[in-house]
Design a protein around this motif. Structure first.
Motif, short mmCIF file in Angstrom:
data_model
loop_
_atom_site.label_atom_id
_atom_site.label_comp_id
_atom_site.label_asym_id
_atom_site.label_seq_id
_atom_site.Cartn_x
_atom_site.Cartn_y
_atom_site.Cartn_z
N PHE A 8 0.87 -1.18 0.00
CA PHE A 8 0.00 0.00 0.00
C PHE A 8 0.90 1.23 0.00
O PHE A 8 1.57 1.53 0.99
N LEU B 18 0.57 -7.09 4.77
CA LEU B 18 0.39 -5.75 4.22
C LEU B 18 1.62 -4.91 4.52
O LEU B 18 1.99 -4.71 5.67
N VAL C 293 -8.48 -0.86 4.88
CA VAL C 293 -7.66 -1.84 4.16
C VAL C 293 -7.21 -2.94 5.11
O VAL C 293 -7.31 -4.14 4.79
N ILE D 104 3.16 -1.23 4.21
CA ILE D 104 2.71 0.16 4.05
C ILE D 104 3.93 1.06 3.88
O ILE D 104 4.85 1.05 4.71
N GLY E 288 -11.08 2.60 1.89
CA GLY E 288 -10.07 1.58 2.13
C GLY E 288 -10.65 0.18 2.13
O GLY E 288 -10.08 -0.75 1.54
N LEU F 19 -6.53 3.54 5.65
CA LEU F 19 -5.62 2.47 6.05
C LEU F 19 -6.32 1.46 6.94
O LEU F 19 -6.15 0.24 6.77
N ILE G 34 -2.02 -1.42 -3.78
CA ILE G 34 -2.99 -0.33 -3.60
C ILE G 34 -2.18 0.96 -3.61
O ILE G 34 -1.22 1.09 -2.85
N SER H 265 -11.58 -0.92 -1.36
CA SER H 265 -10.35 -1.09 -2.15
C SER H 265 -9.76 -2.47 -1.90
O SER H 265 -9.37 -3.17 -2.83
N ALA H 266 -9.69 -2.84 -0.63
CA ALA H 266 -9.13 -4.15 -0.28
C ALA H 266 -10.03 -5.28 -0.76
O ALA H 266 -9.55 -6.32 -1.24
#
Length: 389
Positions: free
Chosen positions: A103, A131, A120, A133, A345, A117, A159, A348-349
């Motif tokens: 991400f 994940l 997600v 970041i 978020g 965030l 992402i 999106s995930a």
């Protein structure tokens, strides 16, 4: 364009025409409608058959050539590669790590991006994904370095919140060709057709401007991050909503009320400072107005008004886009368009996982359509707007 509307968001089929043509040609090649070494229909034949433009055809053909599915013989046309070579290209195993998601954020600490965030993380962590970041700090050089880095490392999904709409993000195409699923958030990239999740900037702004108009305002200033060279797609959409609201209410669109960056403004790196400078410059022109809509950076605008002893809302009304915490607790609580960061978020995930699952079936490699999820906004009415006669 088909739309699926639910209580919280809109899903659009945004598959471009060139991609549909590319998919159709690929299916015909794989089904032996166009056998190995056979000549594809000419551009004129494709234009007549599918009612599409030459530019659409050129883009589809260019991608098929680049992917090693067809080849060109000068003066004779385009031909299908031998089946063995086509299969080698179309059935390459994905070079991905099924558990690693990256991400790339503009800012990890920013109030707007925090809920994104969390959304997600709430989806990916229970599914067992790792994940990663990273923070681009809104700098194009940082973005390209990060994207280049992940071209060399195995990831299954990306992402990405891009900082610019008109820059060259060629690394995204390269990642996509490797089988990496890509989701863009908040800001579209011109000329690119990736999955996208964001707010309904147009209708959110229309609601805000219509509210001002309903209370008697007609001279409404639009303040946003409108650079002469690089524009942010969310700001462009908000400007479009502003224009549509005026048009629908039969109010003259005065270009002098749209505040744009001047070349000298680039020396101010802080966007709030730029907003402050733009509003100060506008006030010096003594142009009549009764309200300001800020697509971004309301604090800079408010400070410029305050220095001129212009009181909100007695002298000028203000509405801003994005209901940050400061809007509620400001010295004059600000009417604002609220975005649903958490669900930006979250969806999106969800979309990322859906696309990854689809790609696990190699047959779907070229059938996967980009999707767009647009979340509705809400106008939060407070005390920064005054009704006028």
């Amino acid at each position: 364009m088909k739309q699926k509307i639910t209580n919280s968001y809109i899903i659009k089929d945004i598959t471009p025409k060139y991609y549909k043509l590319k998919k159709l040609l690929l299916e015909n090649i794989q089904n032996n409608v166009y056998p190995p070494n056979s000549r594809l229909p000419s551009e004129e034949e494709l234009m007549r058959k599918y009612n599409i433009t030459r530019g659409t055809i050129d883009r589809a053909i260019h991608e098929l050539i680049r992917e090693g599915v067809i080849y060109t013989i000068q003066g004779k046309g385009r031909f299908v590669l031998p089946k063995k070579q086509v299969l080698e290209q179309t059935n390459k195993p994905f070079q991905i790590n099924n558990n690693r998601i990256v991400f790339i954020m503009v800012s990890i600490l920013d109030e707007f991006y925090g809920p994104i965030l969390k959304g997600v993380m709430d989806v990916l962590q229970p599914e067992g994904y790792n994940l990663e970041i990273v923070n681009s700090e809104g700098k194009y050089m940082n973005e390209t370095k990060l994207l280049s880095k992940y071209l060399k490392e195995p990831i299954s999904g990306l992402i990405f919140i891009p900082s610019f709409s008109e820059n060259n993000y060629k690394h995204l195409f390269q990642l996509q060709n490797r089988g990496v699923t890509i989701i863009l958030i908040d800001n579209r990239i011109k000329g690119y057709n990736f999955n996208f999740v964001g707010s309904d900037n147009i209708n959110g702004t229309k609601d805000a401007i219509s509210y001002l108009i309903k209370l008697g305002h007609k001279q409404i200033v639009f303040l946003g991050r409108l650079d002469h060279n690089i524009n942010n797609s969310s700001t462009i959409e908000r400007l479009e909503g502003y224009k549509q609201a005026l048009l629908e209410n039969k109010i003259y669109l005065n270009p002098n009320l749209i505040l744009r960056d001047e070349p000298q403004d680039k020396k101010y790196k802080n966007f709030e400072e730029r907003a402050y400078i733009k509003v100060k410059r506008f006030l010096s022109k003594n142009i009549k107005f009764t309200a300001i809509f800020t697509a971004n950076d309301v604090l800079g605008a408010y400070q410029a008004l305050k220095e001129k002893n212009i009181k909100v809302p007695n002298d000028v009304s203000i509405v801003t886009f994005d209901d940050s915490k400061i809007c509620k607790y400001f010295e004059v609580p600000l009417t604002a368009v609220k975005q649903d960061g958490y669900h930006i978020g979250y969806y999106s995930a969800k979309l990322l996982l859906k696309k990854i699952d689809s790609k696990m079936n190699k047959k779907n490699r070229y059938n996967d359509k980009p999707e767009e999820i647009i979340l509705k906004t809400k106008l939060i009415i407070r005390k920064s707007v005054k009704k006028i006669n």
